[in-house]
Design a protein around this motif. Structure first.
Motif: not given
Length: 423
Positions: A1-12
């Motif tokens: 699964m691709r890493n999720l990001t929000l405003d360039g910040v990775a969501i763990s």
């Protein structure tokens, strides 16, 4: 699964997340939530416990109120989402520890006293049943829906009633078994405009009289949440468009023409067989709440009767008893502790002390012929028969007599035997 990001910040990715007070796990097993709720409720109960001692602090009634109003809602919060988890045996045992802590705190009972017996004395259903009940009530609230707004002409000026001839049409309809009194009153009012509309009345002066304040207020309310009330308002307004119409409240049994006959007709309808499927009307929320309450009462009785052991407690308590509970809550702490121990069999009589290995013999101190237990003293011991009669009014009482005894009578019997200081 691709890493999720929000405003360039990775969501763990997390295995657990807390949302609106509920701890959700990736498999929806609710283990983390149950652990969190148990820990939080236990801490809250310990704070409540610190407000009372054996001879000081809050009364038993206040302690029970604090448990039901502060601690219990912590456990039942969000029950509609996770109540199925509470049916698992291990979770039920975990939850029962919270209620046991509260029961012992309220009654001052011995640590060996069974939780189920304390729940019967304090009118508390098992906690897993409370969770199920809370979930059902939440589902009921989800099902409730408003139906817009409406008004209806109304008047309480009885002088406008004048002298009216008694009604010529007498109608009674059986509504089945699930309707409430309020629904029956509204349905009766609704039938009046329906009949008048079918008769094609125009420019007539029409008065509909009802002795139900609840029905008249509901029909006059600005906001309507019942489809039955909405339908009645629509019929009344349709009748009022082409007629001089008023809905009027009249007091019952005050000589109003037709009112006495209207009180007699429902009895005739109730004894007749309804035509069509039951329920005849939509089941109201109050009716469902009452059904849930009765169902919960049956479930808690079955749980009590199905509990293993506790022979003496079942013989002396019988089952849940609201009047006995109310009398017990008015007692001082020390008397409540004594009676609780006596009714459950977990007190400082020789039979129980011998079982705990504290006393060398379990024989009765009065007859020296049988095991000294509350059941033996209340029903069997020959040596205290006369004192038993003076205290509780029976020489050889049966179990049904014991179940109906007031806490005061039991306390008088214990005092007559000189066991107050022993217990």
């Amino acid at each position: 699964m691709r890493n999720l990001t929000l405003d360039g910040v990775a969501i763990s990715v997390a295995t657990e997340v807390k949302y609106l007070g509920l701890t959700l796990d990736s498999k929806l097993l609710w283990r983390a939530h149950v652990d969190a709720v148990t820990s939080k409720a236990t801490r809250a109960m310990m704070v409540c416990k610190s407000l009372a001692g054996k001879s000081w602090g809050c009364t038993p009634r206040i302690l029970r109120w604090m448990y039901t109003m502060i601690v219990k809602p912590i456990v039942t919060y969000g029950a509609v989402a996770w109540y199925s988890r509470a049916t698992i045996g291990t979770v039920r045992q975990t939850l029962s520890k919270i209620q046991r802590l509260a029961c012992v705190c309220i009654t001052g009972a011995m640590r060996t006293c069974p939780t189920a017996a304390l729940e019967v004395i304090l009118e508390l259903e098992p906690l897993h049943l409370s969770i199920e009940q809370a979930a059902k009530r939440t589902l009921l609230n989800f099902a409730r829906e408003g139906f817009g707004k409406g008004k209806v002409l109304s008047s309480r000026n009885r002088d406008k009633l004048g002298t009216q001839p008694p009604p010529t049409l007498k109608l009674s309809v059986s509504l089945g078994t699930f309707h409430s009194i309020f629904q029956a009153e509204v349905y009766a009012i609704s039938m009046c405009p329906e009949i008048n509309i079918r008769r094609n009345y125009r420019k007539e002066r029409i008065l509909i009289l009802s002795d139900s304040q609840a029905a008249v207020r509901a029909l006059s309310s600005f906001e309507i949440k019942s489809s039955l009330v909405r339908e009645c308002v629509e019929r009344l307004n349709a009748l009022a468009e082409v007629n001089d119409f008023q809905l009027m409240w009249v007091p019952g049994h005050m000589g109003v023409a037709g009112n006495e006959e209207a009180d007699h007709l429902p009895r005739t309808a109730a004894s007749s067989t309804p035509i069509g499927p039951d329920p005849f009307l939509a089941v109201g929320p109050n009716t469902i709440k009452e059904m849930l309450r009765r169902d919960n009462s049956k479930l808690r009785e079955l749980h009590w009767l199905g509990t293993m052991g506790q022979r003496q407690a079942k013989s002396l308590l019988g089952g849940y008893n609201l009047s006995r509970y109310r009398l017990l809550m008015d007692l001082p702490k020390e008397k409540l502790r004594i009676i609780t121990g006596f009714l459950t069999g977990h007190c400082k009589l020789r039979g129980h002390l011998h079982k705990l290995g504290i006393w060398s013999s379990d024989l009765c101190r009065f007859c020296d012929a049988a095991k000294e237990t509350p059941l033996h003293l209340l029903m069997e011991c020959d040596a205290v028969a006369r004192r038993r009669y003076r205290s509780i009014g029976h020489v050889w009482p049966r179990e049904e007599h014991i179940h109906s005894l007031s806490p005061g009578s039991i306390m008088k019997f214990i005092d007559t035997l000189g066991l107050v200081d022993v217990l």
